[in-house]
Enzyme design. Structure first.
Site, PDB file in Angstrom:
ATOM      1  N   HIS A  96      -4.974   1.450   7.326  1.00  0.00           N
ATOM      2  CA  HIS A  96      -3.433   2.125   7.335  1.00  0.00           C
ATOM      3  C   HIS A  96      -3.650   3.093   6.369  1.00  0.00           C
ATOM      4  CE1 HIS A  96       0.913   1.684   8.033  1.00  0.00           C
ATOM      5  NE2 HIS A  96       1.019   2.491   6.822  1.00  0.00           N
ATOM      6  N   GLU A  97      -3.826   2.891   5.197  1.00  0.00           N
ATOM      7  CA  GLU A  97      -3.744   3.800   3.928  1.00  0.00           C
ATOM      8  C   GLU A  97      -4.574   4.951   4.229  1.00  0.00           C
ATOM      9  OE1 GLU A  97      -1.207   3.663   2.509  1.00  0.00           O
ATOM     10  OE2 GLU A  97      -0.586   1.692   3.013  1.00  0.00           O
ATOM     11  N   GLY A 106       0.857  -1.261  -0.193  1.00  0.00           N
ATOM     12  CA  GLY A 106      -0.075  -0.146   0.023  1.00  0.00           C
ATOM     13  C   GLY A 106       0.740   1.303   0.107  1.00  0.00           C
ATOM     14  N   HIS A 126      -3.293   7.386   6.672  1.00  0.00           N
ATOM     15  CA  HIS A 126      -2.131   8.259   6.090  1.00  0.00           C
ATOM     16  C   HIS A 126      -3.156   9.509   5.443  1.00  0.00           C
ATOM     17  CE1 HIS A 126       1.708   6.544   6.107  1.00  0.00           C
ATOM     18  NE2 HIS A 126       1.261   5.577   5.564  1.00  0.00           N
ATOM     19  N   GLN A 144       3.132   9.973   1.102  1.00  0.00           N
ATOM     20  CA  GLN A 144       4.245   9.179   1.202  1.00  0.00           C
ATOM     21  C   GLN A 144       5.271   9.460  -0.071  1.00  0.00           C
ATOM     22  OE1 GLN A 144       2.200   5.304   2.174  1.00  0.00           O
ATOM     23  NE2 GLN A 144       4.224   5.068   3.460  1.00  0.00           N
TER      24      GLN A 144
HETATM   25 ZN   LIG Z   1       2.213   3.628   5.755  1.00  0.00          ZN
END
Ligand SMILES: [Zn+2]
Length: 169
Positions: free
Chosen positions: A134-135, A45, A138, A50
């Site tokens: 998790h994504e 992912g 973000h 990021q």
């Molecule tokens: Zn991450």
């Protein structure tokens, strides 16, 4: 094109993403670059933050490029329901070599747009549920270290400081 993945504590990682309003070729090229970048780093992912871009775009592929049917593009995603609990190890491309257990919902339903702006729902359980949570975290500027217990978080932060001091981060 392979983009540069930023590491903690780069400020953009804690910046909530701007919603995407234009579904054009520029967006689709960026998404293609995100997949290429994720595969080059053996990730499952990757969120736009990021690669230094605070926009609500993330890509997921649990097969790491082996099965095109598992490629997931999520633009402006929201978790619409969650149930159950799982406690498993997670990693993050912005925290190389850090792996820790994090509490997540066991099942989630996510509503998102694809690269053409079409809305869809996806249900995830186990690893997919974890990747989705998790994504999407973000995209809200929330990092997995903030989902750990305070003790584990301070252990991770101490380890990162040591790696930084050694020039290995
Ligand atoms: Zn991450």
């Amino acid at each position: 094109m392979i983009l540069k993945i930023v590491k903690y504590p780069e400020p953009v990682l804690q910046q909530p993403g701007e919603p995407v309003t234009e579904f054009n070729d520029e967006l689709r090229q960026f998404i293609a670059d995100m997949f290429e970048t994720m595969y080059a780093s053996q990730g499952i992912g990757l969120a736009a933050q990021q690669v230094g871009v605070a926009r609500r775009i993330t890509v997921i592929d649990l097969s790491q490029g082996k099965d095109p049917g598992q490629k997931l593009v999520l633009v402006n995603p929201e978790i619409v329901s969650r149930e159950g609990r799982q406690y498993e190890e997670e990693g993050c491309l912005s925290f190389p070599d850090i792996r820790e257990k994090v509490v997540r919902a066991a099942n989630v339903r996510v509503r998102a747009q694809n690269e053409h702006g079409e809305w869809f729902d996806i249900d995830g359980s186990e690893l997919l549920a974890r990747a989705l949570q998790h994504e999407i975290d973000h995209l809200d500027g929330i990092l997995f270290i903030f989902r750990m217990s305070p003790l584990k978080r301070s252990m991770c932060l101490r380890r990162i400081r040591k790696l930084q001091a050694d020039g290995a981060w």
